[in-house]
Design an enzyme around this catalytic site. Sequence first.
Site, mmCIF file in Angstrom:
data_model
loop_
_atom_site.group_PDB
_atom_site.id
_atom_site.type_symbol
_atom_site.label_atom_id
_atom_site.label_comp_id
_atom_site.label_asym_id
_atom_site.label_seq_id
_atom_site.Cartn_x
_atom_site.Cartn_y
_atom_site.Cartn_z
ATOM 1 C CG HIS A 1 7.412 -0.734 3.382
ATOM 2 N ND1 HIS A 1 7.317 0.093 3.001
ATOM 3 C CD2 HIS A 1 6.570 -1.794 3.929
ATOM 4 C CE1 HIS A 1 6.127 -0.763 2.095
ATOM 5 N NE2 HIS A 1 5.862 -1.678 3.438
ATOM 6 C CG HIS B 1 5.829 -5.029 6.687
ATOM 7 N ND1 HIS B 1 5.170 -3.899 7.944
ATOM 8 C CD2 HIS B 1 5.647 -5.005 5.624
ATOM 9 C CE1 HIS B 1 4.153 -3.887 6.232
ATOM 10 N NE2 HIS B 1 4.018 -4.148 5.683
ATOM 11 C CB SER C 1 -1.080 -0.045 1.256
ATOM 12 O OG SER C 1 -0.621 -0.148 2.633
HETATM 13 P P1 5GP Z 1 2.609 -2.245 2.852
HETATM 14 O O1 5GP Z 1 1.001 -2.522 3.143
HETATM 15 O O2 5GP Z 1 2.939 -1.536 1.887
HETATM 16 O O3 5GP Z 1 3.108 -3.331 2.691
HETATM 17 O O4 5GP Z 1 2.228 -1.250 4.519
HETATM 18 C C1 5GP Z 1 2.898 -0.415 4.563
HETATM 19 C C2 5GP Z 1 2.424 -0.661 5.556
HETATM 20 O O5 5GP Z 1 2.422 1.577 6.095
HETATM 21 C C3 5GP Z 1 1.502 -0.386 6.890
HETATM 22 O O6 5GP Z 1 1.021 -1.811 7.465
HETATM 23 C C4 5GP Z 1 0.559 0.672 7.250
HETATM 24 O O7 5GP Z 1 0.139 0.527 8.397
HETATM 25 C C5 5GP Z 1 1.594 1.757 7.602
HETATM 26 N N1 5GP Z 1 2.200 3.027 7.565
HETATM 27 C C6 5GP Z 1 1.135 3.841 6.312
HETATM 28 N N2 5GP Z 1 1.200 4.983 6.644
HETATM 29 C C7 5GP Z 1 1.923 5.208 7.837
HETATM 30 C C8 5GP Z 1 2.710 6.610 9.194
HETATM 31 O O8 5GP Z 1 1.920 7.266 8.503
HETATM 32 N N3 5GP Z 1 2.903 6.783 9.474
HETATM 33 C C9 5GP Z 1 3.816 4.759 9.924
HETATM 34 N N4 5GP Z 1 3.975 4.654 11.065
HETATM 35 N N5 5GP Z 1 3.167 3.990 9.425
HETATM 36 C C10 5GP Z 1 2.178 4.050 8.214
#
Ligand code: 5GP
Length: 113
Positions: free
Chosen positions: A99, A101, A94
């Site tokens: 990144h 996790h 998203s």
């Molecule tokens: P993805 O879904 O792309 O693997 O993970 C994106 C992550 O970024 C999600 O777990 C979401 O909660 C986190 N996230 C999105 N926007 C922000 C933000 O502004 N600050 C922080 N600390 N985490 C964010």
Amino acid sequence: MSCIFCQIAAGEIDSDIVYQDHQVVAFRDLNPQAPVHILIIPREHISNLDQASAENADLLGHCALVAAEIARAEGLAESGYRLVTNVGPDAGQSVDHMHFHLLGGRRMQWPPG
Ligand code: 5GP
Ligand code: ZN
């Protein structure tokens, strides 16, 4: 600069940073999916692992080793943890800035949903 993680790395958006150096920043996820949920990002904007190349090999290795160091600092070394990077729509990526996790502090399912 519209990338939210570039803005976090630059200190333009507040985040709960747990580690940083000249290559990477690690901060707590805003919407944690486990008692420990930390994101490790390169300062350099790379969209995801698909966009990384051999030039980024040291950086990628550094991200993994930083994750392990943070996991130890968070007390997860013995109980275990998971390190995940989502790439593209099927994985549910998203935020378009690579990144990793770091998830731990509870028992997790395998395979993931
Ligand atoms: P993805 O879904 O792309 O693997 O993970 C994106 C992550 O970024 C999600 O777990 C979401 O909660 C986190 N996230 C999105 N926007 C922000 C933000 O502004 N600050 C922080 N600390 N985490 C964010
Ligand atoms: Zn970015």
